[in-house]
Write a protein that holds these residues in place. Structure first.
Motif, short mmCIF file in Angstrom:
data_model
loop_
_atom_site.label_atom_id
_atom_site.label_comp_id
_atom_site.label_asym_id
_atom_site.label_seq_id
_atom_site.Cartn_x
_atom_site.Cartn_y
_atom_site.Cartn_z
N UNK A 1 -0.83 25.91 -32.81
CA UNK A 1 -1.69 25.58 -33.33
C UNK A 1 -2.61 24.35 -32.44
N UNK A 2 -2.20 23.57 -32.06
CA UNK A 2 -1.91 22.56 -30.94
C UNK A 2 -0.82 22.32 -30.36
N UNK A 3 -0.73 21.64 -29.23
CA UNK A 3 -1.43 21.25 -28.59
C UNK A 3 -2.13 23.27 -28.04
N UNK A 4 -3.61 23.84 -26.18
CA UNK A 4 -3.89 24.33 -25.88
C UNK A 4 -2.44 25.49 -25.44
N UNK A 5 -2.52 26.42 -25.52
CA UNK A 5 -0.88 27.43 -24.32
C UNK A 5 -1.96 26.94 -23.21
N UNK A 6 -2.58 26.72 -22.29
CA UNK A 6 -3.19 27.40 -21.43
C UNK A 6 -2.39 26.39 -20.25
N UNK A 7 -2.90 25.20 -20.37
CA UNK A 7 -1.57 24.10 -19.95
C UNK A 7 -0.40 24.55 -19.80
N UNK A 8 0.29 25.26 -20.97
CA UNK A 8 2.18 25.12 -21.07
C UNK A 8 2.44 26.41 -19.47
N UNK A 9 1.28 27.10 -19.45
CA UNK A 9 0.64 28.79 -18.93
C UNK A 9 1.33 27.74 -16.67
N UNK A 10 0.03 27.19 -17.23
CA UNK A 10 -0.03 26.18 -15.63
C UNK A 10 1.37 25.93 -14.88
N UNK A 11 1.84 25.08 -16.23
CA UNK A 11 3.31 24.78 -15.50
C UNK A 11 4.43 25.28 -14.96
N UNK A 12 4.11 26.34 -15.65
CA UNK A 12 5.10 27.47 -15.56
C UNK A 12 4.93 28.26 -14.70
N UNK A 13 3.65 28.22 -13.86
CA UNK A 13 2.91 28.67 -12.96
C UNK A 13 3.07 28.55 -11.42
N UNK A 14 3.85 26.80 -12.06
CA UNK A 14 3.95 25.65 -10.80
C UNK A 14 2.46 25.19 -10.48
N UNK A 15 1.88 25.36 -11.48
CA UNK A 15 0.48 25.05 -11.07
C UNK A 15 -0.15 23.40 -12.49
N UNK A 16 1.12 22.68 -13.13
CA UNK A 16 0.78 21.65 -13.24
C UNK A 16 0.02 20.19 -12.92
N UNK A 17 -0.81 20.57 -12.84
CA UNK A 17 -1.88 19.37 -12.54
C UNK A 17 -3.37 20.04 -12.46
N UNK A 18 -3.62 21.01 -12.78
CA UNK A 18 -5.03 21.79 -12.73
C UNK A 18 -4.72 21.79 -13.68
N UNK A 19 -7.08 21.74 -14.40
CA UNK A 19 -7.84 22.41 -15.57
C UNK A 19 -7.66 23.96 -15.83
N UNK A 20 -6.49 23.07 -17.39
CA UNK A 20 -6.53 24.41 -18.02
C UNK A 20 -7.04 24.87 -19.52
N UNK A 21 -7.37 25.06 -20.04
CA UNK A 21 -8.09 25.38 -21.00
C UNK A 21 -7.85 26.89 -21.52
N UNK A 22 -7.92 26.51 -23.34
CA UNK A 22 -7.97 27.73 -23.61
C UNK A 22 -9.47 28.28 -24.60
N UNK A 23 -9.66 29.30 -24.46
CA UNK A 23 -10.76 29.61 -25.44
C UNK A 23 -10.15 31.37 -26.46
N UNK A 24 -10.74 31.22 -27.78
CA UNK A 24 -10.31 31.30 -28.70
C UNK A 24 -11.74 32.11 -29.28
N UNK A 25 -11.77 33.28 -28.98
CA UNK A 25 -13.44 34.38 -29.52
C UNK A 25 -12.92 35.77 -29.47
N UNK A 26 -11.40 35.74 -29.67
CA UNK A 26 -10.86 36.84 -30.55
C UNK A 26 -11.04 38.35 -29.17
N UNK A 27 -11.60 39.24 -29.32
CA UNK A 27 -11.06 40.67 -28.32
C UNK A 27 -12.79 40.26 -27.58
N UNK A 28 -13.72 38.98 -27.68
CA UNK A 28 -14.18 38.93 -26.97
C UNK A 28 -14.08 37.63 -25.87
N UNK A 29 -13.22 37.27 -26.60
CA UNK A 29 -12.22 36.15 -25.25
C UNK A 29 -11.87 36.58 -24.40
#
Length: 346
Positions: free
Chosen positions: A86-114
């Protein structure tokens, strides 16, 4: 010439475990004939215990980056309603695992329109010069929030992730994202819900009934609203970009139900042969459904450079959105679990 986001890469991923309608039929009071006749779905992929949404998102993202021929982006937007926490957002962890730590990263919650919402957010940031290249991911593991005894939702939903890479370009280029339409209606927020786990009904405030912990959907009302909202949104989008329905080469709607897809196409006056569908093999993968459908169609040669493509989605909130793209020339890797006949390793 106007600065615009341009589609430069595409990738997808689904977990290897396949659950067929026959398997569900042996476990629940249902059958392949019942499920397929009502939804068009024959199988879906589900995660094993311990696999999280970020695991699928990273796999899809890696394939999208390879498709784009790059390993760097300035921005990651992850559409999901099943984050790792529930906290924190998942996008920063994805960025880190891709070797992109430091880039802007955030989640969007709009279910199937997401995915459409995330695509719009990233495109706007590119258009305003806040990013030169962005990774947009739709990923969900809905099997983790379904009631094990609910044959309806378990028959519909599957797990998966799809991703695209956007780069800065101009609106006359192949791959340019040409326009959006977005909307919501919170008066009907009760049609698609997971009641517990937020501030309105915290999961830690004492015992929580199973009904509140699991995903619930009022199917008939959702069907009606999905057809209405996606049809209206797509019509608004066509007026915005100046396309006529007969000019649409491929129509890629959220993969909820084959009857919904055809009903929306009929409302728009589209030839049903323009409808892209892969839900028969993956089910409803929520925020991943549109990019996974694009990935599947591109691998099969159903998307070719220069085609006019309309995307549209509908989900909880209620939310909806549409986007228009002129398809680019990009290379996409087939997924062995979805279409082994196209995989280069076979």
């Amino acid at each position: 010439m106007t600065r615009a986001a341009v589609l430069a890469g595409l990738g997808g991923w689904v977990p290897p475990r396949v659950v067929t309608n026959d398997e569900l039929g042996r476990e629940l009071d249902t059958s392949d004939a019942w499920i397929h006749s009502r939804t068009g779905i024959r199988r879906r992929h589900v995660v094993d215990p311990g696999t999280a949404t970020s695991d699928l998102a990273v796999e899809a993202a890696r394939r999208a980056l390879a498709s784009a021929g790059t390993d760097r982006v300035d921005l990651i937007v992850l559409a999901t309603s099943t984050p790792d926490h529930p906290c924190p957002a998942t996008a920063p962890a994805v960025a880190d695992r891709l070797g992109l730590n430091g880039v802007a990263a955030f989640d969007v919650a709009a279910v199937c329109s997401g995915f459409v919402y995330a695509l719009a957010a990233a495109s706007a940031m590119i258009g305003q010069g806040l990013a030169g290249r962005a990774l947009v991911i739709g990923a969900d593991t809905f099997s983790t929030i379904l009631d094990p005894a609910d044959r309806t939702t378990r028959a519909i939903f599957g797990d998966g992730a799809g991703a695209v890479v956007l780069r800065a370009g101009d609106d006359r280029e192949p791959g340019a994202v040409l326009g959006f339409d977005l909307g919501s209606d919170g008066q009907h927020s009760d049609l698609i819900t997971v009641a517990a786990g937020g501030s309105r009904q915290p999961a830690t405030a004492g015992p929580v009934e199973d009904a509140a912990r699991y995903f619930r959907m009022r199917g008939k009302e959702v069907f009606f609203n999905a057809v209405l909202r996606m049809s209206e949104s797509a019509q608004t989008l066509l007026r915005t970009v100046g396309w006529n329905p007969e000019e649409i080469d491929r129509f890629v709607a959220h993969q909820a139900n084959i009857r919904i897809l055809y009903a929306v196409a009929d409302q728009l006056g589209l030839d049903r042969r323009t409808v892209v569908a892969n839900l028969d093999r993956v089910g409803n993968t929520v925020a991943a459904s549109i990019p996974l459908a694009l990935q599947d169609a591109a691998c099969r040669g159903d998307l070719v450079p220069g085609q006019r493509v309309v995307l549209t989605g509908f989900g909880g909130g209620l939310t909806w959105g549409s986007a228009a793209i002129r398809w680019p020339d990009i290379a996409v890797e087939p997924l062995p679990t979805i279409h082994p006949d196209l995989n280069h390793s076979n």
